[in-house]
Write a protein that holds these residues in place. Structure first.
Motif, PDB file in Angstrom:
ATOM      1  N   PHE A 152      18.579   5.982 -40.751  1.00  0.00           N
ATOM      2  CA  PHE A 152      18.536   7.150 -41.629  1.00  0.00           C
ATOM      3  C   PHE A 152      17.676   6.908 -42.871  1.00  0.00           C
ATOM      4  O   PHE A 152      17.151   7.853 -43.469  1.00  0.00           O
ATOM      5  N   LEU A 153      17.480   5.636 -43.242  1.00  0.00           N
ATOM      6  CA  LEU A 153      16.651   5.338 -44.410  1.00  0.00           C
ATOM      7  C   LEU A 153      15.183   5.669 -44.177  1.00  0.00           C
ATOM      8  O   LEU A 153      14.408   5.739 -45.132  1.00  0.00           O
ATOM      9  N   ASN A 154      14.757   5.866 -42.918  1.00  0.00           N
ATOM     10  CA  ASN A 154      13.377   6.268 -42.659  1.00  0.00           C
ATOM     11  C   ASN A 154      13.018   7.522 -43.427  1.00  0.00           C
ATOM     12  O   ASN A 154      11.869   7.706 -43.858  1.00  0.00           O
ATOM     13  N   PHE A 155      13.996   8.420 -43.615  1.00  0.00           N
ATOM     14  CA  PHE A 155      13.708   9.703 -44.241  1.00  0.00           C
ATOM     15  C   PHE A 155      13.653   9.607 -45.768  1.00  0.00           C
ATOM     16  O   PHE A 155      13.373  10.604 -46.436  1.00  0.00           O
ATOM     17  N   ALA A 156      13.904   8.415 -46.316  1.00  0.00           N
ATOM     18  CA  ALA A 156      13.652   8.223 -47.749  1.00  0.00           C
ATOM     19  C   ALA A 156      12.181   8.411 -48.060  1.00  0.00           C
ATOM     20  O   ALA A 156      11.813   8.697 -49.205  1.00  0.00           O
ATOM     21  N   ALA A 157      11.310   8.263 -47.050  1.00  0.00           N
ATOM     22  CA  ALA A 157       9.880   8.450 -47.242  1.00  0.00           C
ATOM     23  C   ALA A 157       9.523   9.886 -47.600  1.00  0.00           C
ATOM     24  O   ALA A 157       8.392  10.155 -48.031  1.00  0.00           O
ATOM     25  N   LEU A 158      10.458  10.831 -47.441  1.00  0.00           N
ATOM     26  CA  LEU A 158      10.203  12.210 -47.848  1.00  0.00           C
ATOM     27  C   LEU A 158      10.167  12.366 -49.359  1.00  0.00           C
ATOM     28  O   LEU A 158       9.677  13.372 -49.870  1.00  0.00           O
ATOM     29  N   ALA A 159      10.687  11.383 -50.080  1.00  0.00           N
ATOM     30  CA  ALA A 159      10.716  11.435 -51.539  1.00  0.00           C
ATOM     31  C   ALA A 159       9.399  10.946 -52.116  1.00  0.00           C
ATOM     32  O   ALA A 159       8.770  10.028 -51.565  1.00  0.00           O
ATOM     33  N   PRO A 160       8.951  11.520 -53.216  1.00  0.00           N
ATOM     34  CA  PRO A 160       7.693  11.076 -53.828  1.00  0.00           C
ATOM     35  C   PRO A 160       7.825   9.669 -54.395  1.00  0.00           C
ATOM     36  O   PRO A 160       8.887   9.273 -54.882  1.00  0.00           O
ATOM     37  N   GLY A 161       6.751   8.907 -54.306  1.00  0.00           N
ATOM     38  CA  GLY A 161       6.736   7.563 -54.865  1.00  0.00           C
ATOM     39  C   GLY A 161       7.496   6.539 -54.061  1.00  0.00           C
ATOM     40  O   GLY A 161       7.688   5.412 -54.517  1.00  0.00           O
ATOM     41  N   VAL A 162       7.937   6.901 -52.850  1.00  0.00           N
ATOM     42  CA  VAL A 162       8.746   6.012 -52.017  1.00  0.00           C
ATOM     43  C   VAL A 162       7.997   5.702 -50.729  1.00  0.00           C
ATOM     44  O   VAL A 162       7.408   6.595 -50.112  1.00  0.00           O
ATOM     45  N   THR A 163       8.010   4.452 -50.315  1.00  0.00           N
ATOM     46  CA  THR A 163       7.469   4.066 -49.012  1.00  0.00           C
ATOM     47  C   THR A 163       8.551   3.338 -48.230  1.00  0.00           C
ATOM     48  O   THR A 163       9.400   2.645 -48.802  1.00  0.00           O
ATOM     49  N   ASN A 213      19.950  -0.946 -38.613  1.00  0.00           N
ATOM     50  CA  ASN A 213      20.388   0.146 -39.452  1.00  0.00           C
ATOM     51  C   ASN A 213      21.575  -0.295 -40.303  1.00  0.00           C
ATOM     52  O   ASN A 213      22.537  -0.862 -39.778  1.00  0.00           O
ATOM     53  N   PRO A 214      21.558  -0.028 -41.597  1.00  0.00           N
ATOM     54  CA  PRO A 214      22.673  -0.448 -42.439  1.00  0.00           C
ATOM     55  C   PRO A 214      23.925   0.388 -42.254  1.00  0.00           C
ATOM     56  O   PRO A 214      24.998   0.004 -42.728  1.00  0.00           O
ATOM     57  N   PHE A 215      23.787   1.542 -41.526  1.00  0.00           N
ATOM     58  CA  PHE A 215      24.943   2.426 -41.326  1.00  0.00           C
ATOM     59  C   PHE A 215      24.583   3.370 -40.181  1.00  0.00           C
ATOM     60  O   PHE A 215      23.418   3.729 -40.004  1.00  0.00           O
ATOM     61  N   PRO A 216      25.557   3.785 -39.365  1.00  0.00           N
ATOM     62  CA  PRO A 216      25.226   4.676 -38.245  1.00  0.00           C
ATOM     63  C   PRO A 216      24.718   6.035 -38.731  1.00  0.00           C
ATOM     64  O   PRO A 216      25.391   6.718 -39.513  1.00  0.00           O
TER      65      PRO A 216
END
Length: 1017
Positions: A152-163, A213-216
């Motif tokens: 689920f952390l893959n979608f953190a890339a939707l935030a600006p300034g985040v890779t 994955n750190p969490f399901p």
């Protein structure tokens, strides 16, 4: 129950705090909850507004004030029915958002709705008045956007300034990075509990070398990413905060079973391993390894006692057979090998080179009970367990047997109790978290390292290694134990919402390192035809007793924040946080007496003006840091009072923490590691400790290298805690259903930690002729600390009776400036389409050449001090990055979603050779690890698709089967790496660097497919 809870809150906060409740209210964000506010047209003061969670049936109420305004804080993110005086509206409430729902009386007139019918208008679910730079990721996005590895952390890339580090065939660690500093400075919260890695790198537990994955993902209801200006309740983050909330069992039974599969034919080989390409260039071509991946799991939730006790359980499993990083032994044209050794080299290339199959297995378990103990009391009890193991091949010259086995184990148990009173809410959390991750050798025994020097000189352990066989020479194991008590209280009134909280976290941190415990033997490539074919010419082994290093550390955090809204236009969020740790820098460490005596007498430090007492600890002279005060302020102005055009600005200070590994190294190196090098007399006849033949038994070898002083690691007794100062300003505009924003961001990070070399010549210098810096075309290059043999201090001035000195340095600084452009429209079934776009334009600079976007050991070997090469661009960061998602419904009720990432590619350093020998450091090849070069045009691109169709099943209402096909890297883009020895290489007087991508090696996986099905009910 209610009376007891009221007394408990009074004890916790005192009468002076409760007195604040008289003047308070307005929307407040939280780590796991949300807010609903609005107006009820024509309602009398004291009228009741009821919010009903459509999932659980739980109800919350609020009273309307004299202005018709109501406010309810501390709501679980869900879908709510808002009702008052016969009017109602159903609204989705995202995590951490202040949602406005106005219930407006009908206008008079004719037609439908006249004569008393209620017309409901305007639910605004995006909180545009909060000054934090926040990106929400909904359950719809989690379920429908393509997600190759279900993290689920893959979608953190939707935030600006985040890779987010891209998925690769070699299953490398997945990390989230933000701003101008690495992933260590992020923090992830699940149901309000931080899962930060306190011991090692990566930011999140286990992500220092795990692709797991750190969490399901199927248990995450939604999450948000706060890139900047997050409020005072968030701790231990110098860049971004990720906050997620888990699913809760509802009033009806619901569940799902899913499976996703990638057979061998669905998984692409790395580009260079394909037939006819670099690592598989000649026929008969090496066949593709037997790759395959399975994701499977399910969940179930519902009532045990309807309206009183609900449950939710979830399981996810992953089984992978994937490709390693490419092995490439005996690189180049090696001359001078005997015919037999040359034949062995060729057979080794055939046997080992290329991609080999590895395995990864992960099991994730989560369970949660929710007790609605009374109309004002909700209790949640949850448990989480992670089990993970994988074979991690280093690639390059390291063969499969010489690789390592990684493992991650985590147990987390949590109890939370929310009690709601009139105009106040208390949230108590108690949690226990035990996490362990480590790596051990894949095969037992000593390492066999074959070296080549290409000259007639005797072989030396510093020569070029061409292949590593046998066991892996390094093992590590980290543990962190945490017992957390946290209590937050929120008071609401007419214009203010004040929230205050206290956190106490009792931690025990542990690290074990075994470096060369089984030894490593060195062989001469010119004669080597296999282990046992010739005698080794040298060996290295740790002669000290290996033991885990443990420290107890108590964390205390206090915060208070006020959300003040004087009218419909202005909103002010002000807060102050304070954090303290009792043992964050290994305060009880005692420097060995012989090391302390040697440091006090060390002539190089005396001449350089380095005070030895700053680095000698007696167990009492390292004091805890009490100065971690963190003011945070956000201001917004709504031009029209309708949230359609809002200007925001915010600033704040954000302390992170010192990782335990940084201080543990001091104990490990000074007490538990002493590496002896033993040479044969055939190659080192002048060495008085040389031996005729090296024993093959590690214990006999250890006895030969009878303990002698090894490397010395030292922390400064006043090592500083890292922190960042942040500022942002944004203009947010709504065009119909489309939300847009323009944000200016600036971050200044301080006290970045690295170990640097502490050796100094008797003159006080590191190099005899001063700083070994050579500036060429405006770029400062350094010849590093390991060059200029034997003149530099690391060769000429070891600490007497010991070895080299490495000292902690917290002088690192970084700056980050960015422009964020965002637009989004949420998908709805009515419109049939939705999208999101984020463009980040940024520049980042640091005085620390080892500062980079990726994690690594905390060492800077470029120069003896931080800042010696001035300030330069940070390596690994991108100049621009564009991320877009889109969803569209096409005929036959098929839903297509896409996820595209396009960027300038990461910056990289440079190498300058043919530096004249008159230069400081005696010339040769110098380098810079600043990111002075960038790929031309587009350096990275990836597009994924998910094509899904949902079938309504006939046998029962609400039963559905969703089938989908994901196409990952749909256009098979080949994203090459860039490096200092490739595109960044040049010579003095030459034509300049080529700026070309590396001819081999890729940064992402080729085109692959994944088929899946999800049955839900």
């Amino acid at each position: 129950m209610k009376a007891f809870a009221t007394r408990r809150i009074g004890v916790l906060l005192g009468s002076s705090t409760i007195a604040l409740a008289v003047v308070l209210a307005s929307p407040a964000q939280a780590q796991t909850t949300s807010t609903v506010e609005g107006r009820v047209d024509g309602a009398a003061a004291g009228s009741i507004v009821t919010l009903t969670d459509t999932n659980t049936g739980q109800r919350d109420t609020a009273k309307v004030d004299a202005n018709g305004h109501y406010l309810i804080v501390g709501l679980r993110p869900s879908t709510y029915k808002v009702e008052s005086a016969g009017r109602s509206q159903t609204v989705v409430v995202p995590l951490g958002q202040a949602v406005t729902v106005d219930l407006v009386a009908p206008s008079t007139g004719t037609g439908p709705g006249s004569g008393g019918e209620i017309v409901v208008v305007g639910a605004r679910t995006k909180d545009v008045k909060n000054a934090a730079v926040t990106t929400n990721v909904s359950r719809f996005q989690l379920e429908n956007l393509p997600n190759g590895d279900r993290n689920f952390l893959n979608f953190a890339a939707l935030a600006p300034g985040v890779t987010v580090s891209p998925p690769t065939l070699n299953n490398k660690a997945r990390q989230v990075q933000a701003g101008g500093i690495n992933s260590d400075n992020t923090n992830t919260f699940i149901d309000g509990i931080s899962i930060k890695n306190l011991v090692n790198h990566g930011g999140t537990n286990g992500q220092n070398y795990s692709s797991g994955n750190p969490f399901p993902a199927s248990a995450v209801d939604q999450f948000d990413v706060q890139t900047q200006n997050f409020k005072a309740e968030f701790e231990q983050a110098g860049s971004a905060v990720i906050s997620s909330v888990t699913k809760t069992g509802g009033k009806k039974f619901h569940g799902e079973i899913f499976g996703e599969y990638q057979p061998k034919s669905f998984i692409s080989e790395n580009y260079d391993d394909r037939p006819g390409h670099a690592f598989n260039s000649t026929a008969p071509y090496r066949p593709k390894p037997n790759y395959k991946t399975k994701y499977y799991g399910g969940n179930l939730g519902g009532p045990i006692i309807p309206g009183l006790l609900h449950f939710f359980v979830d399981f996810e499993g992953t089984n992978k057979t994937f490709g390693s990083t490419d092995v490439n032994v005996y690189q180049g044209n090696l001359v001078g090998l005997t015919p037999a050794a040359q034949a062995y080299a060729q057979s080794a290339r055939t046997q080992y080179n290329g991609n080999v199959p590895l395995t990864f297995n992960e099991k994730l378990y989560f369970g949660k009970l929710t007790l609605f103990a009374s109309p004002v009391d909700t209790v949640n009890v949850s448990a989480f367990m992670r089990r993970e193991a994988n074979l991690d091949a280093g690639g390059g010259i390291t063969t499969n047997d010489a690789s390592r086995l990684n493992r991650n184990d985590e147990h987390r148990y949590q109890l939370s109790w929310a009690h709601r009173g009139d105009h106040w809410l208390n949230e108590l959390t108690i949690a226990r978290n035990v996490a362990a991750n480590g790596s051990i050798p894949n095969a037992p025994g000593s390492a066999a390292i074959v070296t080549y020097n290409g000259t007639a000189n005797q072989p030396n352990i510093g020569d070029q290694p061409v292949i590593i066989l046998g066991g892996n020479s390094f093992a590590q194991d980290d543990h962190q134990y945490q017992t957390l008590f946290k209590d937050n209280v929120t008071f609401t009134g007419s214009q203010h919402t004040i929230k205050a909280g206290v956190k106490v976290n009792f931690t025990k941190l542990q690290r074990l390192e075994d470096n060369l415990g089984q030894g490593a033997y060195y062989y001469d490539a010119t004669k080597f035809t296999g282990v046992g074919s010739i005698a080794p010419y040298a060996a290295r082994i740790n002669t000290a007793a290996v033991a885990p290093i443990t420290a107890k550390n108590n964390e205390v955090g206090l915060f208070i924040q006020d959300d003040w809204r004087p009218d419909d236009h202005w909103q002010v969020n002000a807060g102050l946080r304070w954090d303290y740790e009792s043992n964050s820098r290994n305060e009880k460490f005692v420097t060995p007496a012989d090391v302390a005596a040697a440091l006090r007498a060390y002539p190089g430090w005396q001449a350089a003006g380095i005070d030895a007492e700053d680095y000698i600890s007696n167990g009492h002279n390292r004091k805890g840091f009490f100065g971690a005060f963190q003011p945070r302020l956000g201001v917004s102005y709504d031009f029209r009072g309708d949230r359609s055009l809002v200007l925001t600005a915010g600033a704040g200070r954000y302390y992170d923490r010192s990782l335990f590994i940084n201080s543990a190294l001091e104990t490990i190196k000074d007490y538990n590691e002493s590496v002896a090098t033993i040479r044969t007399c055939a190659v080192a006849p002048a060495d008085p400790n040389c031996v005729a033949v090296l024993p093959t038994d590690p214990n006999a070898l250890r006895a030969l290298g009878a303990r002698s002083g090894g490397e010395v690691f030292l922390l400064n007794n006043n090592t500083k805690v890292p922190y960042s100062d942040e500022f942002d300003a944004a203009l947010r505009k709504r065009f119909g259903k489309i939300n847009t924003s323009v944000t200016v961001s600036y971050i200044r990070s301080h006290n970045i930690f690295q170990y640097v070399v502490g050796n100094r010549l008797p003159s006080g210098l590191y190099h005899p002729d001063g700083d070994a810096i050579y500036t060429y075309n405006g770029i400062p290059y350094s010849n590093g600390i390991f060059f200029d043999y034997p003149n530099s201090a690391i060769f000429a001035a070891p600490l007497p009776g010991h070895g080299n000195i490495f000292i902690g340095n917290s002088d690192g600084k970084a700056s980050y400036a960015a422009l964020y452009l965002q637009a989004d429209k949420p998908y709805t079934e009515q419109s049939g389409w939705g999208f999101s776009t984020t463009l980040t334009l940024s520049t980042a600079r640091s005085n620390d050449t080892a500062s980079t976007n990726s994690i690594g050991d905390p060492f800077n070997f470029d120069a003896p001090t931080i800042g010696q090469q001035g300030t330069g661009p940070i390596r690994g960061l991108e100049r621009w990055r564009f991320v877009a998602t889109g969803t569209v419904k096409i005929p036959f009720d098929i839903r297509v979603t896409g996820f595209a990432t396009i960027s300038s590619g990461p910056s990289y350093g440079g190498v300058l050779c043919d530096v004249p020998n008159t230069a400081p450091g005696n010339g040769g090849c110098y380098l810079t690890n600043f990111g002075v070069y960038r790929p031309k045009g587009i350096g990275y691109k990836n597009v994924d698709f998910n094509i899904a169709k949902t079938f309504k099943l006939p046998w029962s209402q609400g039963h559905e089967l969703n089938v989908y096909l994901q196409v990952l890297n749909a256009f098979d883009f080949v994203n090459r790496n860039y490096s200092m020895w490739g595109g960044g290489f040049q010579t003095v007087g030459g034509t300049g660097p080529s700026l070309q991508k590396d001819p081999t090696g890729v940064a992402s996986q080729g085109r692959s497919f994944k088929a899946g099905a999800r049955y839900s009910f």
